[in-house]
Design an enzyme around this catalytic site. Sequence first.
Site, PDB file in Angstrom:
ATOM      1  N   LEU A  66       4.120   5.601   0.191  1.00 31.67           N
ATOM      2  CA  LEU A  66       4.208   4.655   1.311  1.00 31.67           C
ATOM      3  C   LEU A  66       4.678   3.306   0.829  1.00 31.67           C
ATOM      4  O   LEU A  66       4.151   2.745  -0.110  1.00 31.67           O
ATOM      5  CB  LEU A  66       2.840   4.510   1.958  1.00 31.67           C
ATOM      6  CG  LEU A  66       2.775   3.599   3.168  1.00 31.67           C
ATOM      7  CD1 LEU A  66       3.511   4.246   4.327  1.00 31.67           C
ATOM      8  CD2 LEU A  66       1.335   3.327   3.546  1.00 31.67           C
TER       9      LEU A  66
ATOM     10  N   GLN B  95      -3.704   2.171  -1.444  1.00 30.65           N
ATOM     11  CA  GLN B  95      -2.326   1.847  -1.795  1.00 30.65           C
ATOM     12  C   GLN B  95      -1.341   2.834  -1.172  1.00 30.65           C
ATOM     13  O   GLN B  95      -0.257   2.445  -0.739  1.00 30.65           O
ATOM     14  CB  GLN B  95      -2.163   1.838  -3.315  1.00 30.65           C
ATOM     15  CG  GLN B  95      -0.835   1.286  -3.792  1.00 30.65           C
ATOM     16  CD  GLN B  95      -0.629  -0.161  -3.364  1.00 30.65           C
ATOM     17  OE1 GLN B  95      -1.598  -0.893  -3.162  1.00 30.65           O
ATOM     18  NE2 GLN B  95       0.611  -0.583  -3.239  1.00 30.65           N
ATOM     19  N   GLU B  96      -1.714   4.103  -1.148  1.00 30.94           N
ATOM     20  CA  GLU B  96      -0.798   5.131  -0.673  1.00 30.94           C
ATOM     21  C   GLU B  96      -0.598   5.095   0.841  1.00 30.94           C
ATOM     22  O   GLU B  96       0.524   5.211   1.323  1.00 30.94           O
ATOM     23  CB  GLU B  96      -1.317   6.519  -1.076  1.00 30.94           C
ATOM     24  CG  GLU B  96      -1.119   6.854  -2.548  1.00 30.94           C
ATOM     25  CD  GLU B  96       0.334   7.155  -2.892  1.00 30.94           C
ATOM     26  OE1 GLU B  96       1.156   7.268  -1.968  1.00 30.94           O
ATOM     27  OE2 GLU B  96       0.637   7.260  -4.092  1.00 30.94           O
ATOM     28  N   SER B  97      -1.686   4.972   1.581  1.00 34.33           N
ATOM     29  CA  SER B  97      -1.588   5.198   3.021  1.00 34.33           C
ATOM     30  C   SER B  97      -2.295   4.169   3.876  1.00 34.33           C
ATOM     31  O   SER B  97      -2.244   4.245   5.101  1.00 34.33           O
ATOM     32  CB  SER B  97      -2.197   6.565   3.356  1.00 34.33           C
ATOM     33  OG  SER B  97      -3.598   6.561   3.083  1.00 34.33           O
TER      34      SER B  97
END
Length: 727
Positions: A2, A584-586
Amino acid sequence: MLKQRKTQVWLGLAALGALAVGAVIPLMKWSGHWHQRSPIAALTAADGSTKRPVSAFKALPPAQRTKALEAIVRGKESPERSRARYLLAAELLEQGQGKKALEPLRELENSYPVLAANVLKHRAKAYEQMGDRANVQGTWQQLIKDYPKNPVAAEALVALERDNPRYGDQAIAQFPAHPSTIALVQQRLKQNPKQPQLLMLIAKHALYAQNYLDVLDALTSHYAAQLQPKDWEAIAFGYWEKQLYGKAGAAYARAPYTPLNAYRIGRGLQLGEKGGATQAYQRVVQAFPNASETALALLRLAKLVEPGQAVSYLDLVAQRFPAKAGEALLEKAKLLEQQNSLKFAAAVRQVLLTRYSQSDAAAELRWSLAQERGAANDAESARVWAESLTIHNPNSEQAPEATYWSGKWAEQLGKQKEAKTAYEQVLAKYPQSYYAWRSASRLGWEVGDFNSVRQLKPAVTRPTSRPDLPVGSTALKELFQLGQDRDAWKLWQVEFQDPMQPSVAQQFTDGVMRLSVGDYLDGIFMVSFLQERDKPEEQEQYRSLKRKASYWQALYPFPFLEPIETWSQERQLNPLLVTALIRQESRFMPGIRSSVGATGLMQVMPDTGAWIAKQIKLKEYQLNDPDDNIKLGTWYLDYTHQEYSGNSMLAIASYNAGPGAVGGWVAKAGQQDPDVFVENIPYKETKGYVKSVFENYWNYLRLYNPEISQKLTQVSQEHPAETVPNS
């Protein structure tokens, strides 16, 4: 993976419209178990009175929560008893027990006036569940009669619209921003989509609507001739917030020609790569010679024209706009250097370092010079430049990194005392930074390092109450404290009158409201982007907000606690590290999908998910299901740790860039200082990703681990003292 929003395109930030800040939950450890004491006994006394606000009951399991509320309802009359009656009724309505819900609602509007309109709404819903149509209609009519200006009346009007459309017309006229009104408008548009006035209502008030962009496209494609300049401004703002900058620029071209709108015409053309940005920026300069947006336009122009003309634009910035003069001088020095005018470039840099010594541009220059000397193994000179930055630019973006590296360079020079002082300074002044974690690790705090952080199982204590919202009606604040988040969010949509130019307090409240209903992506963004405010009074308001625990708890929420804790235990992973990676990712959005197909909380690629499922013999799974996604993602994170002998820095880098890339970097770097390795990661995205994940980890640790939080409180005035209670 992301991608985060790009902050450089922002100007005059507008709010979009909700985490449960300091989620209301009794003290809990990462073991996943409640404290041994009975939750009901902990919250209620023998006589049924409450020992803690009933808002704390929200986190109890449903059966225990209902039992605790019933105990208070049977007690003596008090404000908390009224709250308990309201919450018990809401609980029963969720369970479909309308008849039972009527009892706690009986005459509750008299003892609980702040939510009287909501009481009537609940009563109407209770009758509806019972099939008592006459009382449903009568209660809605009573709500409209007794509370005609209360936004809850919108729900009554929409409910009555089924029998008489004039009620719906009244809702649209009186409460156009209420989500119930928006839902009614959507229904009417389904029946007849050719209603531009209703489409405009969506454009102005429903950025959260799933079909929002379709509405904007319909307006611009089919009704452009009917739109007024103010309509175009609303449409442009919507496109801008949805990051469709090309379309936004085109719409701003038909909006009132203000400095902000004029700048965004040019920026939209530039980002949309449609051409014409240079001319648009030049119009800004001519039309608004002294506006702050003109400084930005001139800086953008300098990037678009040939060097000689660029220098003249930069000189104009330096002459007219002192706040941007440092940035203009730094860009001018770079241009002169590219033209081999090294002597003139050096002179410009000297002016920057003397006349605009405290500017962000001076900080950037000092840090680049420090890095150059460090790369040349001149630790002494590197340290001098880094310390100069910490003295002259202590609030700059580079200050935490420079202060940390001044310590590292001091260590290289054998100056252990100076190194220790530098690390302590990072913790004191920049406790939220990635470099604060690195400093704590260097100082021997039990926070883990790249090789040991995976094994840690830190105790985590959640806050026991919610913060007070800085703005909003008494009813809004009451609903939020009670955990009635959807109703609070509905009310906020009506109360939030100026989304295009929110105050600091409004923007923070908007972020909190978004978070409370699970819009973590935009909620975190709204809160984090407060740091970009550039007016002095707004900067001071932001600094004041940063000193409160509620600000940081909003930035670092704890959704999906149970599956994170379960699968972290199963994979023998630090649960805070897993939480940090998911953030951090989503941004905790389970249904999110990247442009390349990565899906869910841990952004698992479909092919990777299928491979992992085969390894663990998982036959059925959904990548957008939180439990399945975390099950698969943590397995892969464990796998990357195994690939690199438990080194979390390499494992995290591999999670982002892939094992092949990281393997190549390791082979090339050899036995390198891990801090140097991070700084030399060749993929800019992965370098930032690694730092962000560990910064997330550190912030969860400092905010929710009592030991580290207390330790930081002793050394840093920047760390909120009230983050978590002592365990």
